[in-house]
Design a protein around this motif. Structure first.
Motif, PDB file in Angstrom:
ATOM      1  N   GLY A  57      -2.294   2.696 -29.233  1.00  0.00           N
ATOM      2  CA  GLY A  57      -2.058   3.980 -29.384  1.00  0.00           C
ATOM      3  C   GLY A  57      -2.551   5.073 -28.279  1.00  0.00           C
ATOM      4  N   ALA A  58      -3.559   4.448 -27.546  1.00  0.00           N
ATOM      5  CA  ALA A  58      -4.129   5.515 -26.462  1.00  0.00           C
ATOM      6  C   ALA A  58      -3.105   5.189 -25.380  1.00  0.00           C
ATOM      7  CB  ALA A  58      -5.390   4.926 -26.085  1.00  0.00           C
ATOM      8  N   LEU A  59      -2.474   3.963 -24.866  1.00  0.00           N
ATOM      9  CA  LEU A  59      -1.796   3.592 -24.010  1.00  0.00           C
ATOM     10  C   LEU A  59      -0.112   4.187 -23.997  1.00  0.00           C
ATOM     11  CD1 LEU A  59      -3.084   0.051 -23.054  1.00  0.00           C
ATOM     12  CD2 LEU A  59      -3.484   2.180 -21.513  1.00  0.00           C
ATOM     13  N   LEU A  60       0.283   4.064 -25.495  1.00  0.00           N
ATOM     14  CA  LEU A  60       1.477   4.473 -25.705  1.00  0.00           C
ATOM     15  C   LEU A  60       1.558   5.959 -25.615  1.00  0.00           C
ATOM     16  CD1 LEU A  60       4.228   3.675 -26.918  1.00  0.00           C
ATOM     17  CD2 LEU A  60       3.273   4.057 -29.277  1.00  0.00           C
ATOM     18  N   GLY A  61       0.711   6.674 -26.125  1.00  0.00           N
ATOM     19  CA  GLY A  61       0.716   8.230 -25.952  1.00  0.00           C
ATOM     20  C   GLY A  61       0.564   8.569 -24.512  1.00  0.00           C
ATOM     21  N   THR A  62      -0.102   7.840 -23.653  1.00  0.00           N
ATOM     22  CA  THR A  62      -0.240   8.179 -22.277  1.00  0.00           C
ATOM     23  C   THR A  62       1.019   7.837 -21.697  1.00  0.00           C
ATOM     24  OG1 THR A  62      -2.637   7.483 -21.909  1.00  0.00           O
ATOM     25  CG2 THR A  62      -1.064   7.108 -19.988  1.00  0.00           C
ATOM     26  N   ALA A  63       1.880   6.839 -22.141  1.00  0.00           N
ATOM     27  CA  ALA A  63       3.251   6.524 -21.548  1.00  0.00           C
ATOM     28  C   ALA A  63       4.230   7.737 -21.739  1.00  0.00           C
ATOM     29  CB  ALA A  63       3.974   5.441 -22.168  1.00  0.00           C
ATOM     30  N   ILE A  64       4.063   8.329 -23.047  1.00  0.00           N
ATOM     31  CA  ILE A  64       5.011   9.121 -23.344  1.00  0.00           C
ATOM     32  C   ILE A  64       4.556  10.654 -22.550  1.00  0.00           C
ATOM     33  CG2 ILE A  64       5.686  10.885 -25.353  1.00  0.00           C
ATOM     34  CD1 ILE A  64       5.484   8.190 -27.081  1.00  0.00           C
ATOM     35  N   LEU A  65       3.516  11.051 -22.473  1.00  0.00           N
ATOM     36  CA  LEU A  65       2.813  12.121 -21.756  1.00  0.00           C
ATOM     37  C   LEU A  65       3.173  11.980 -20.216  1.00  0.00           C
ATOM     38  CD1 LEU A  65      -0.564  12.899 -23.431  1.00  0.00           C
ATOM     39  CD2 LEU A  65       1.730  14.170 -23.722  1.00  0.00           C
ATOM     40  N   THR A  66       3.083  10.852 -19.774  1.00  0.00           N
ATOM     41  CA  THR A  66       3.368  10.544 -18.464  1.00  0.00           C
ATOM     42  C   THR A  66       4.800  10.683 -18.097  1.00  0.00           C
ATOM     43  OG1 THR A  66       1.533   8.965 -17.968  1.00  0.00           O
ATOM     44  CG2 THR A  66       3.225   8.838 -16.544  1.00  0.00           C
ATOM     45  N   LEU A  67       5.709  10.201 -18.968  1.00  0.00           N
ATOM     46  CA  LEU A  67       7.173  10.755 -18.825  1.00  0.00           C
ATOM     47  C   LEU A  67       7.334  11.935 -18.805  1.00  0.00           C
ATOM     48  CD1 LEU A  67      10.120   9.146 -18.622  1.00  0.00           C
ATOM     49  CD2 LEU A  67      10.148   9.467 -21.127  1.00  0.00           C
ATOM     50  N   GLY A  68       6.906  12.673 -19.751  1.00  0.00           N
ATOM     51  CA  GLY A  68       7.118  14.379 -19.757  1.00  0.00           C
ATOM     52  C   GLY A  68       6.585  14.946 -18.561  1.00  0.00           C
ATOM     53  N   VAL A  69       5.415  14.582 -17.920  1.00  0.00           N
ATOM     54  CA  VAL A  69       5.053  15.268 -16.839  1.00  0.00           C
ATOM     55  C   VAL A  69       5.771  14.922 -15.440  1.00  0.00           C
ATOM     56  CG1 VAL A  69       2.712  15.867 -17.675  1.00  0.00           C
ATOM     57  CG2 VAL A  69       3.112  13.836 -16.330  1.00  0.00           C
ATOM     58  N   GLY A  70       6.143  13.705 -15.691  1.00  0.00           N
ATOM     59  CA  GLY A  70       6.916  13.206 -14.565  1.00  0.00           C
ATOM     60  C   GLY A  70       8.318  14.114 -14.394  1.00  0.00           C
ATOM     61  N   TRP A  71       9.190  14.275 -15.570  1.00  0.00           N
ATOM     62  CA  TRP A  71      10.139  14.934 -15.749  1.00  0.00           C
ATOM     63  C   TRP A  71      10.121  16.354 -15.245  1.00  0.00           C
ATOM     64  CZ3 TRP A  71      12.082  18.964 -19.031  1.00  0.00           C
ATOM     65  CH2 TRP A  71      13.516  19.050 -18.980  1.00  0.00           C
ATOM     66  N   LEU A  72       8.906  17.136 -15.818  1.00  0.00           N
ATOM     67  CA  LEU A  72       8.684  18.375 -15.493  1.00  0.00           C
ATOM     68  C   LEU A  72       8.433  18.672 -13.862  1.00  0.00           C
ATOM     69  CD1 LEU A  72       6.606  19.395 -18.713  1.00  0.00           C
ATOM     70  CD2 LEU A  72       9.264  20.209 -18.166  1.00  0.00           C
ATOM     71  N   GLY A  73       7.745  17.591 -13.293  1.00  0.00           N
ATOM     72  CA  GLY A  73       7.278  17.568 -11.804  1.00  0.00           C
ATOM     73  C   GLY A  73       8.509  17.968 -11.051  1.00  0.00           C
ATOM     74  N   ALA A  74       9.199  17.387 -11.310  1.00  0.00           N
ATOM     75  CA  ALA A  74      10.398  17.887 -10.506  1.00  0.00           C
ATOM     76  C   ALA A  74      11.253  19.065 -10.586  1.00  0.00           C
ATOM     77  CB  ALA A  74      11.819  16.875 -10.673  1.00  0.00           C
ATOM     78  N   ARG A  75      10.445  20.056 -11.807  1.00  0.00           N
ATOM     79  CA  ARG A  75      11.108  21.432 -12.056  1.00  0.00           C
ATOM     80  C   ARG A  75      10.107  22.324 -12.153  1.00  0.00           C
ATOM     81  NH1 ARG A  75      14.014  17.257 -14.278  1.00  0.00           N
ATOM     82  NH2 ARG A  75      16.143  17.414 -14.505  1.00  0.00           N
ATOM     83  N   HIS A  76       8.804  22.098 -12.204  1.00  0.00           N
ATOM     84  CA  HIS A  76       7.865  23.042 -12.317  1.00  0.00           C
ATOM     85  C   HIS A  76       6.810  22.964 -11.269  1.00  0.00           C
ATOM     86  CE1 HIS A  76       9.451  24.851 -16.067  1.00  0.00           C
ATOM     87  NE2 HIS A  76       9.526  23.414 -16.257  1.00  0.00           N
ATOM     88  N   ALA A  77       5.860  23.978 -11.036  1.00  0.00           N
ATOM     89  CA  ALA A  77       4.690  23.732  -9.930  1.00  0.00           C
ATOM     90  C   ALA A  77       3.745  22.612 -10.535  1.00  0.00           C
ATOM     91  CB  ALA A  77       4.082  24.976  -9.897  1.00  0.00           C
ATOM     92  N   LEU A  78       3.431  21.771  -9.641  1.00  0.00           N
ATOM     93  CA  LEU A  78       2.552  20.768 -10.176  1.00  0.00           C
ATOM     94  C   LEU A  78       1.087  21.144 -10.495  1.00  0.00           C
ATOM     95  CD1 LEU A  78       3.440  17.883  -7.246  1.00  0.00           C
ATOM     96  CD2 LEU A  78       4.288  18.447  -9.470  1.00  0.00           C
ATOM     97  N   ARG A  79       0.774  22.386  -9.814  1.00  0.00           N
ATOM     98  CA  ARG A  79      -0.776  22.730 -10.195  1.00  0.00           C
ATOM     99  C   ARG A  79      -0.825  23.254 -11.638  1.00  0.00           C
ATOM    100  NH1 ARG A  79      -1.840  28.412 -10.504  1.00  0.00           N
ATOM    101  NH2 ARG A  79      -4.296  28.924 -10.042  1.00  0.00           N
TER     102      ARG A  79
END
Length: 424
Positions: A57-79
């Protein structure tokens, strides 16, 4: 304002230094959490299979959150995204001691930041990688990632030593369960410290503002997807031997205490940490892909052998050798991905290659947890080693001809240098 007061000049920390410091704080938390987590779940009465499900569960949730921040990273301030990630870490540490029911623990593991392995996974990773890559040139990129990994490895090793704190608290008459729960509040405090460091970063990090229609993956899409597929095989294999499950295996098979385990993982994480700068030096001589492959295969053989040995001393020696070799692919792999894509693609590439790793690694811990209860409890370690060797051979055959810019430049300069020598 030049930041000076009288004869003294107040210098603001560089972005790289701030990211290194935040990585160190997070490493401390990851170091003890990976050991405390299985001990805490055992104290609650969970079976090895249930602990494997929590890890999944921990690794699966990490994967989904990582996908989300990677997609947002190209559109929003990384800070901003790093600050949100630190806030999630604080909430995770504060909430874990409050829940004991199995379904709630699985849900919290899914949405939180605690991972069963203190490695290069998590929602912070693609954001920090993209910011670091933008601050370095091709010649220094691998060294910077090696130092970043070194900081993380040493802090993780120090964090492993903190896993002895519950035993100290128990000796002072604190109930064992309460002592284990106290460590999660320390984890939350480290997340808060990390958020203070992220607040000191510039509004946009050091990345240039994207175009109005930001690029996600463009010309490098094919290479990135092929790498992601291979990395997922490696991660699926690694999920059979994440640190929490290795600790659980040592607890169950050899009746190792938390204090002994924390000391062992301190030294193994220290060996891993010092392997990172060695990997950077090797990569300059032999290339990034060769360094990844030819350090990984011996480490997998050590893991397979450790699973079959009956005595603890021999097992710990082999696991230590494995620790000194198995993580050399971390800075080289990251550097390679950042090198073979355009700067605009880096946040997305970091995410696309990280997410399949987390998704694939999320499948295997539950399987490994079930296998730990069989007659041959070392079976997950054997499966991990065999699959990783298959991954290394495939990676070498598929990518040995795709060179990063610095290796291409060296290859061009060598013939030119030889021609000048002959002409002389």
């Amino acid at each position: 304002m030049d930041g000076s007061v009288g004869p003294w000049r107040v210098r603001r920390p560089s972005n790289v230094a701030l990211l290194f410091a935040a990585r160190a704080a997070r490493g401390l938390g990851d170091g003890f959490a990976a050991i405390i987590l299985p001990a805490y779940l055992v104290e609650l009465g969970y079976s090895p299979f249930q602990i494997g499900v929590v890890a999944t569960g921990a690794l699966l949730g990490t994967a989904i959150l990582t996908l989300g921040v990677g997609w947002l990273g190209a559109r929003h301030a990384l800070r901003h995204l790093l600050l949100v990630s630190a806030f999630v870490m604080v909430l995770t540490g504060a909430a874990f001691p409050m829940v004991e029911a199995f379904p709630l623990v699985v849900v919290l593991a899914f949405v939180g930041t605690i991972n069963p392995s203190p490695g290069d996974i998590g929602i912070f990773v693609p954001l920090e990688h993209a910011m670091l890559a933008s601050d370095t040139d091709d010649r220094q990129r691998t060294q910077v990632f090696a130092r970043y990994s070194l900081v993380g490895g040493l802090s993780t090793a120090a964090g492993a030593l903190l896993a002895t704190v519950p035993d100290i608290l128990v000796s002072l008459d604190m109930p064992r369960l309460a002592a284990l729960k106290a460590m999660f509040f320390v984890y939350a405090g480290l997340g808060l410290f990390g958020s203070l460091l992220y607040r000191m970063l510039p509004e946009t990090g050091t990345l240039q503002r994207r175009q109005s229609t930001p690029s996600v993956l463009g010309p490098s899409r094919g290479v990135v997807y092929r790498l992601a597929a291979l990395f997922s095989i490696d991660a699926f294999a690694g999920g059979f031997a994440v640190q929490s499950l290795v600790a659980l295996w040592l607890f169950e098979r050899f009746e190792m205490s938390i204090a002994t385990a924390s000391l062992f993982f301190f030294w193994s994480n220290t060996l891993s940490a010092f392997s990172y700068p060695v990997a950077a030096r090797l990569s300059r001589r032999f290339g990034l892909v060769n360094t990844m492959v030819f350090t990984h295969i011996p480490s997998s053989l050590c893991l397979i052998a450790a699973a079959c040995l009956p005595n603890l001393a021999g097992v710990l020696v082999l696991l230590s050798i494995r620790a000194a070799l198995s993580q050399m692919d971390v800075p080289t792999r990251t550097s390679y991905v950042m090198a073979v894509v355009t700067p605009e693609e880096r946040p997305a590439a970091a995410s696309v290659t990280a997410v399949p790793r987390s998704l694939a690694s999320a499948i295997s811990p539950a399987l490994a947890g079930a296998m730990l209860g069989t007659a041959f409890s070392g079976l997950p370690l054997v499966i991990c080693g065999v699959l990783k060797i298959a991954y290394d051979i495939t990676l070498l055959r598929s990518f040995r001809h795709i060179k990063p810019p610095e290796e291409v430049n060296r290859a061009i300069q060598r013939p030119a240098g030889k021609a000048e020598e002959l002409a002389g």
